[in-house]
Motif scaffolding. Structure first.
Motif, PDB file in Angstrom:
ATOM      1  N   GLN A   1      31.561  31.364  41.174  1.00 66.81           N
ATOM      2  CA  GLN A   1      31.786  31.775  40.033  1.00 66.81           C
ATOM      3  C   GLN A   1      30.690  32.087  39.219  1.00 66.81           C
ATOM      4  O   GLN A   1      30.592  33.211  38.220  1.00 66.81           O
ATOM      5  CB  GLN A   1      32.891  30.736  39.391  1.00 66.81           C
ATOM      6  CG  GLN A   1      34.070  30.879  40.069  1.00 66.81           C
ATOM      7  CD  GLN A   1      34.889  29.737  39.652  1.00 66.81           C
ATOM      8  OE1 GLN A   1      34.544  28.696  39.194  1.00 66.81           O
ATOM      9  NE2 GLN A   1      36.323  30.043  39.492  1.00 66.81           N
TER      10      GLN A   1
ATOM     11  N   THR B   1      35.809  40.921  40.193  1.00 66.86           N
ATOM     12  CA  THR B   1      35.008  39.747  40.001  1.00 66.86           C
ATOM     13  C   THR B   1      35.685  38.596  39.294  1.00 66.86           C
ATOM     14  O   THR B   1      35.243  37.394  39.120  1.00 66.86           O
ATOM     15  CB  THR B   1      33.528  39.954  39.051  1.00 66.86           C
ATOM     16  OG1 THR B   1      34.211  40.714  37.914  1.00 66.86           O
ATOM     17  CG2 THR B   1      32.633  40.895  39.745  1.00 66.86           C
ATOM     18  N   GLY B   2      36.906  39.176  38.770  1.00 64.06           N
ATOM     19  CA  GLY B   2      37.796  38.111  38.039  1.00 64.06           C
ATOM     20  C   GLY B   2      37.478  38.036  36.539  1.00 64.06           C
ATOM     21  O   GLY B   2      37.150  39.197  35.864  1.00 64.06           O
ATOM     22  N   TRP B   3      37.639  36.900  35.787  1.00 60.48           N
ATOM     23  CA  TRP B   3      37.332  36.504  34.578  1.00 60.48           C
ATOM     24  C   TRP B   3      35.958  37.207  33.850  1.00 60.48           C
ATOM     25  O   TRP B   3      35.969  37.436  32.951  1.00 60.48           O
ATOM     26  CB  TRP B   3      37.680  35.259  34.191  1.00 60.48           C
ATOM     27  CG  TRP B   3      36.794  33.990  34.872  1.00 60.48           C
ATOM     28  CD1 TRP B   3      36.710  33.466  35.794  1.00 60.48           C
ATOM     29  CD2 TRP B   3      35.486  33.805  34.333  1.00 60.48           C
ATOM     30  NE1 TRP B   3      35.766  32.850  36.061  1.00 60.48           N
ATOM     31  CE2 TRP B   3      34.812  32.961  35.168  1.00 60.48           C
ATOM     32  CE3 TRP B   3      34.670  34.213  33.135  1.00 60.48           C
ATOM     33  CZ2 TRP B   3      33.447  32.525  34.882  1.00 60.48           C
ATOM     34  CZ3 TRP B   3      33.199  33.630  32.800  1.00 60.48           C
ATOM     35  CH2 TRP B   3      32.899  32.734  33.835  1.00 60.48           C
ATOM     36  N   PRO B   4      35.041  37.141  34.830  1.00 57.89           N
ATOM     37  CA  PRO B   4      33.747  37.697  33.974  1.00 57.89           C
ATOM     38  C   PRO B   4      33.651  39.045  33.664  1.00 57.89           C
ATOM     39  O   PRO B   4      32.897  39.454  32.870  1.00 57.89           O
ATOM     40  CB  PRO B   4      32.885  37.512  35.384  1.00 57.89           C
ATOM     41  CG  PRO B   4      33.296  36.374  36.118  1.00 57.89           C
ATOM     42  CD  PRO B   4      34.686  36.596  36.079  1.00 57.89           C
TER      43      PRO B   4
ATOM     44  N   LEU C   1      32.969  24.921  37.079  1.00 57.01           N
ATOM     45  CA  LEU C   1      32.673  26.289  37.632  1.00 57.01           C
ATOM     46  C   LEU C   1      31.600  26.206  39.166  1.00 57.01           C
ATOM     47  O   LEU C   1      31.209  25.183  39.203  1.00 57.01           O
ATOM     48  CB  LEU C   1      31.504  26.903  36.735  1.00 57.01           C
ATOM     49  CG  LEU C   1      31.206  28.357  36.655  1.00 57.01           C
ATOM     50  CD1 LEU C   1      32.521  29.101  36.231  1.00 57.01           C
ATOM     51  CD2 LEU C   1      30.036  28.858  35.538  1.00 57.01           C
TER      52      LEU C   1
ATOM     53  N   LEU D   1      35.832  40.053  31.905  1.00 58.84           N
ATOM     54  CA  LEU D   1      36.103  40.149  30.236  1.00 58.84           C
ATOM     55  C   LEU D   1      34.894  39.966  29.527  1.00 58.84           C
ATOM     56  O   LEU D   1      34.798  40.486  28.550  1.00 58.84           O
ATOM     57  CB  LEU D   1      37.006  38.849  30.152  1.00 58.84           C
ATOM     58  CG  LEU D   1      38.500  39.279  30.764  1.00 58.84           C
ATOM     59  CD1 LEU D   1      39.260  37.722  30.562  1.00 58.84           C
ATOM     60  CD2 LEU D   1      39.157  40.456  30.289  1.00 58.84           C
ATOM     61  N   ALA D   2      33.755  39.186  29.964  1.00 58.59           N
ATOM     62  CA  ALA D   2      32.610  38.994  29.400  1.00 58.59           C
ATOM     63  C   ALA D   2      31.798  40.263  29.554  1.00 58.59           C
ATOM     64  O   ALA D   2      31.294  40.622  28.323  1.00 58.59           O
ATOM     65  CB  ALA D   2      31.891  37.931  30.267  1.00 58.59           C
TER      66      ALA D   2
ATOM     67  N   VAL E   1      29.083  36.075  37.052  1.00 60.94           N
ATOM     68  CA  VAL E   1      28.927  36.495  35.704  1.00 60.94           C
ATOM     69  C   VAL E   1      27.874  37.494  35.613  1.00 60.94           C
ATOM     70  O   VAL E   1      28.169  38.693  35.102  1.00 60.94           O
ATOM     71  CB  VAL E   1      28.591  35.460  34.910  1.00 60.94           C
ATOM     72  CG1 VAL E   1      28.268  35.823  33.477  1.00 60.94           C
ATOM     73  CG2 VAL E   1      29.706  34.303  34.918  1.00 60.94           C
TER      74      VAL E   1
END
Length: 454
Positions: free
Chosen positions: A356, A402-405, A352, A407-408, A360
């Motif tokens: 990145q 923000t990308g994959w965050p 990470l 999803l969180a 989050v």
């Protein structure tokens, strides 16, 4: 209150007065200048010591375009929260504001996203402090992670002891940060070079788009308008002035630091400790030591404020009971440790990156701003409603960026929205609260701001 958008809208909450014959002291109110200083503290923090470098790494000199666009968006969000604070009063902070326009389930989602953002933001702030400490002694990135872990452990221990950061100390720390940034920018100005501005778009427009989402972490704090309404003698008149002053001050500081980072550091502008590099350019080898000392102090104070607010927010969101007031600190400390240690491990092993990691909590806070601006479109009117209508899709675009965050953030929001509502507290012979959302039961719902004791 129902979970529909047609639920009654809350009215501005009135400040309670002492009953006749009461010996309770009259509340102390903040002046416009004092409230402005605290609001600036709600917007500025250790993230300002990192983000100019991340933006310059992604977009080079064109990172200033990302700063300008986000400052414009920040201004719109400021208008929205100023209007929400003026119209709805404290009303449970972001959870209450969202519930007023989108229903109680959306309000719970906003509250839990904010809580998760605070917990996820604490390791980021500690890593910033650790990076400056490591840079001061010429150590590598691994030392920065270890120093960040030490800072996180220290602040968690302080939080367990129940130490709070007072408003007076917060104002001193904010003044120190502002003074340090001004000193670095002005002191390093003679080292600026025009050649450092070319090429202006080294990574194209995609670099500017990549730089924008993490920068929103620097603009979290406008929701502090909720708690300010309880501390101003005349919120309707003072809050607009306070928000305007805070916006002007933070805009000038952000732009000044971002411009100095590019103009002075040039190819080295993409580092993780831009303020330390500027201080070195200003006063030599002692500069990074001074920057590191300030960064560590700011990190400890800001993280303690994060976690103190998160504990109060958690107690406000959970059902009332005998453990209220005690479960929050323990749960927040445990959750932060369980979250922070793996995040640090991922950064230390290179899985990470720092950018990145910043993404989050940024995604979680953007989810909160998305719900608040969407709710504001329904509960506000006039210029404030237009500002909400423009900022809502812009916030959504940044959230997706923000990308994959994202999803969180979606997982936290959906879990909170679909979970059964906590039982209402036992009725008390208090004034009518039927027109207020369920989050009004505790003013602590707005204390989770990464802000600074506003």
């Amino acid at each position: 209150m129902t979970d529909t958008a047609s639920a009654p809208r809350p009215r501005p909450s009135s400040r309670p007065s002492s009953p006749p014959g009461s010996s309770s002291p009259s509340p102390s109110f903040l002046s416009t200048a004092g409230a402005s200083a605290l609001y600036v503290g709600a917007l500025l923090g250790p993230s300002l010591l990192l983000l100019p470098g991340l933006a310059a790494r992604a977009a080079g000199p064109a990172s200033l375009l990302a700063w300008l666009v986000l400052l414009a968006l920040s201004g719109l969000i400021a208008v929205v929260f100023c209007a929400l604070g003026t119209r709805l009063g404290s009303s449970g902070g972001v959870a209450g504001y969202t519930a007023a326009g989108l229903g109680a389930r959306a309000g719970r989602a906003a509250g839990w996203c904010f809580l998760a953002g605070v917990v996820a933001g604490a390791p980021v702030v500690c890593l910033i402090g650790g990076s400056y400490a490591a840079a001061a002694v010429g150590a590598d990135g691994g030392a920065a992670v270890r120093a960040g872990l030490v800072l996180l452990a220290l602040v968690l221990a302080v939080r367990l002891l129940g130490v709070r950061t007072g408003a007076g100390l917060q104002m001193v720390l904010v003044s120190a940060l502002v003074g340090l940034v001004l000193f670095a920018v002005l002191g390093a100005a003679p080292a600026a070079r025009a050649a450092h501005w070319t090429p202006f778009l080294p990574h194209g427009w995609s670099g500017v788009a990549q730089a924008a989402p993490p920068l929103m972490f620097a603009f979290v704090g406008w929701e502090a308008a909720a708690s300010l309404t309880t501390r101003l003698r005349d919120p309707r008149r003072q809050l607009r002035r306070v928000v305007l002053i805070a916006f002007v001050v933070t805009s000038l500081l952000c732009l000044g630091l971002a411009a100095a980072t590019v103009a002075v550091l040039g190819p080295g502008a993409g580092g993780s400790v831009p303020l330390a590099d500027l201080m070195r350019a200003a006063i030599g080898s002692r500069g990074p030591l001074l920057a590191a000392g300030a960064a560590v102090v700011l990190t400890l104070a800001a993280t303690n404020t994060y976690l103190t607010g998160a504990a109060a927010l958690l107690d406000a969101l959970l059902p009332s009971g005998r453990a209220a007031g005690r479960r929050g600190p323990l749960a927040v400390v445990a959750t932060t440790a369980l979250t922070g240690v793996p995040l640090f491990a991922l950064v230390g092993t290179g899985v990470l990156t720092t950018a990145q990691l910043v993404a989050v909590p940024t995604a979680l806070f953007l989810a909160v701003y998305l719900t608040c601006t969407a709710a504001a479109v329904r509960v506000l009117d006039g210029t404030a409603r237009l500002a909400a209508a423009v900022s809502c899709p812009a916030v959504l675009a940044l959230l997706l960026g923000t990308g994959w965050p994202v999803l969180a953030a979606a997982a936290v929001a959906l879990t909170a929205a679909l979970a059964p509502a906590p039982p209402a507290p036992a009725p008390t012979p208090a004034p009518r609260t039927g027109d207020h959302p369920p989050f009004e039961r505790s003013a602590a719902a707005q204390e989770g701001s990464p802000a600074s004791g506003v």
